[in-house]
Design a protein around this motif. Structure first.
Motif, PDB file in Angstrom:
ATOM      1  N   SER A 128      -3.256   9.083  -7.795  1.00 23.03           N
ATOM      2  CA  SER A 128      -4.242  10.072  -7.357  1.00 23.03           C
ATOM      3  C   SER A 128      -5.369   9.375  -6.607  1.00 23.03           C
ATOM      4  O   SER A 128      -5.475   8.150  -6.632  1.00 23.03           O
ATOM      5  CB  SER A 128      -4.816  10.816  -8.567  1.00 23.03           C
ATOM      6  N   LEU A 129      -6.209  10.158  -5.966  1.00 17.89           N
ATOM      7  CA  LEU A 129      -7.343   9.569  -5.263  1.00 17.89           C
ATOM      8  C   LEU A 129      -8.259   8.813  -6.224  1.00 17.89           C
ATOM      9  O   LEU A 129      -8.825   7.789  -5.864  1.00 17.89           O
ATOM     10  CB  LEU A 129      -8.137  10.651  -4.529  1.00 17.89           C
ATOM     11  N   LYS A 130      -8.380   9.303  -7.454  1.00 21.11           N
ATOM     12  CA  LYS A 130      -9.250   8.642  -8.432  1.00 21.11           C
ATOM     13  C   LYS A 130      -8.601   7.424  -9.066  1.00 21.11           C
ATOM     14  O   LYS A 130      -9.286   6.493  -9.474  1.00 21.11           O
ATOM     15  CB  LYS A 130      -9.674   9.627  -9.519  1.00 21.11           C
ATOM     16  N   LYS A 131      -7.263   7.414  -9.154  1.00 21.68           N
ATOM     17  CA  LYS A 131      -6.540   6.288  -9.758  1.00 21.68           C
ATOM     18  C   LYS A 131      -5.311   5.942  -8.921  1.00 21.68           C
ATOM     19  O   LYS A 131      -4.174   6.204  -9.324  1.00 21.68           O
ATOM     20  CB  LYS A 131      -6.129   6.617 -11.194  1.00 21.68           C
ATOM     21  N   PRO A 132      -5.532   5.345  -7.757  1.00 20.25           N
ATOM     22  CA  PRO A 132      -4.377   4.994  -6.920  1.00 20.25           C
ATOM     23  C   PRO A 132      -3.594   3.828  -7.514  1.00 20.25           C
ATOM     24  O   PRO A 132      -4.143   2.989  -8.224  1.00 20.25           O
ATOM     25  CB  PRO A 132      -5.014   4.610  -5.582  1.00 20.25           C
ATOM     26  N   ARG A 133      -2.294   3.805  -7.218  1.00 22.12           N
ATOM     27  CA  ARG A 133      -1.425   2.693  -7.621  1.00 22.12           C
ATOM     28  C   ARG A 133      -0.835   2.080  -6.354  1.00 22.12           C
ATOM     29  O   ARG A 133      -0.463   2.783  -5.428  1.00 22.12           O
ATOM     30  CB  ARG A 133      -0.310   3.194  -8.527  1.00 22.12           C
ATOM     31  N   PHE A 134      -0.738   0.766  -6.346  1.00 25.42           N
ATOM     32  CA  PHE A 134      -0.171   0.021  -5.230  1.00 25.42           C
ATOM     33  C   PHE A 134       0.950  -0.844  -5.781  1.00 25.42           C
ATOM     34  O   PHE A 134       0.729  -1.686  -6.631  1.00 25.42           O
ATOM     35  CB  PHE A 134      -1.231  -0.865  -4.560  1.00 25.42           C
ATOM     36  N   ASP A 135       2.167  -0.627  -5.300  1.00 27.76           N
ATOM     37  CA  ASP A 135       3.326  -1.388  -5.749  1.00 27.76           C
ATOM     38  C   ASP A 135       3.982  -2.047  -4.549  1.00 27.76           C
ATOM     39  O   ASP A 135       4.244  -1.390  -3.544  1.00 27.76           O
ATOM     40  CB  ASP A 135       4.338  -0.473  -6.437  1.00 27.76           C
ATOM     41  N   SER A 136       4.242  -3.350  -4.664  1.00 25.58           N
ATOM     42  CA  SER A 136       4.915  -4.046  -3.562  1.00 25.58           C
ATOM     43  C   SER A 136       6.407  -3.804  -3.667  1.00 25.58           C
ATOM     44  O   SER A 136       6.980  -3.729  -4.746  1.00 25.58           O
ATOM     45  CB  SER A 136       4.606  -5.537  -3.594  1.00 25.58           C
ATOM     46  N   THR A 137       7.037  -3.665  -2.502  1.00 24.29           N
ATOM     47  CA  THR A 137       8.480  -3.424  -2.475  1.00 24.29           C
ATOM     48  C   THR A 137       9.236  -4.643  -2.008  1.00 24.29           C
ATOM     49  O   THR A 137      10.347  -4.869  -2.431  1.00 24.29           O
ATOM     50  CB  THR A 137       8.814  -2.222  -1.584  1.00 24.29           C
ATOM     51  N   THR A 138       8.657  -5.434  -1.116  1.00 22.67           N
ATOM     52  CA  THR A 138       9.296  -6.666  -0.657  1.00 22.67           C
ATOM     53  C   THR A 138       8.219  -7.679  -0.343  1.00 22.67           C
ATOM     54  O   THR A 138       7.092  -7.348  -0.025  1.00 22.67           O
ATOM     55  CB  THR A 138      10.144  -6.445   0.625  1.00 22.67           C
ATOM     56  N   LEU A 139       8.581  -8.937  -0.418  1.00 16.54           N
ATOM     57  CA  LEU A 139       7.645 -10.004  -0.078  1.00 16.54           C
ATOM     58  C   LEU A 139       8.431 -11.067   0.676  1.00 16.54           C
ATOM     59  O   LEU A 139       9.510 -11.448   0.259  1.00 16.54           O
ATOM     60  CB  LEU A 139       7.022 -10.605  -1.334  1.00 16.54           C
ATOM     61  N   GLY A 140       7.865 -11.524   1.761  1.00 15.59           N
ATOM     62  CA  GLY A 140       8.576 -12.540   2.525  1.00 15.59           C
ATOM     63  C   GLY A 140       7.667 -13.154   3.561  1.00 15.59           C
ATOM     64  O   GLY A 140       6.546 -12.742   3.735  1.00 15.59           O
ATOM     65  N   SER A 141       8.165 -14.163   4.233  1.00 14.80           N
ATOM     66  CA  SER A 141       7.417 -14.759   5.343  1.00 14.80           C
ATOM     67  C   SER A 141       8.301 -14.705   6.573  1.00 14.80           C
ATOM     68  O   SER A 141       9.506 -14.626   6.490  1.00 14.80           O
ATOM     69  CB  SER A 141       7.013 -16.182   5.008  1.00 14.80           C
ATOM     70  N   ARG A 142       7.653 -14.726   7.709  1.00 16.59           N
ATOM     71  CA  ARG A 142       8.412 -14.677   8.952  1.00 16.59           C
ATOM     72  C   ARG A 142       8.130 -15.875   9.789  1.00 16.59           C
ATOM     73  O   ARG A 142       7.274 -16.635   9.564  1.00 16.59           O
ATOM     74  CB  ARG A 142       8.140 -13.414   9.756  1.00 16.59           C
TER      75      ARG A 142
END
Length: 70
Positions: free
Chosen positions: A56-70
């Motif tokens: 929600s706007l008051k309690k946002p969640r951020f989850d990573s789906t992939t991680l890498g370098s280019r």
């Protein structure tokens, strides 16, 4: 605005070495749903992570789906 949701598309954020672009939708009940590609560009390394935004706007969640370098 579409079907009770506010849609923010092509959002671009930038601060120094970090940049992000993506989109997010906000529902009438203030639930959020979106995805951003976040980039860290330095002379030594370039890294990217895809973030899924939810909650929600008051309690946002951020989850990573992939991680890498280019």
């Amino acid at each position: 605005y579409e079907t009770g949701r506010i849609k923010f598309g092509n959002v671009i954020l930038s601060a120094g070495l970090v940049s992000a672009n993506g989109n997010v939708d906000v529902a009438v009940n203030q639930d959020i749903d979106g995805r951003f590609a976040v980039n860290l560009d330095t002379l030594a390394r370039n890294a990217r992570v895809d973030l899924v935004v939810s909650g929600s706007l008051k309690k946002p969640r951020f989850d990573s789906t992939t991680l890498g370098s280019r």
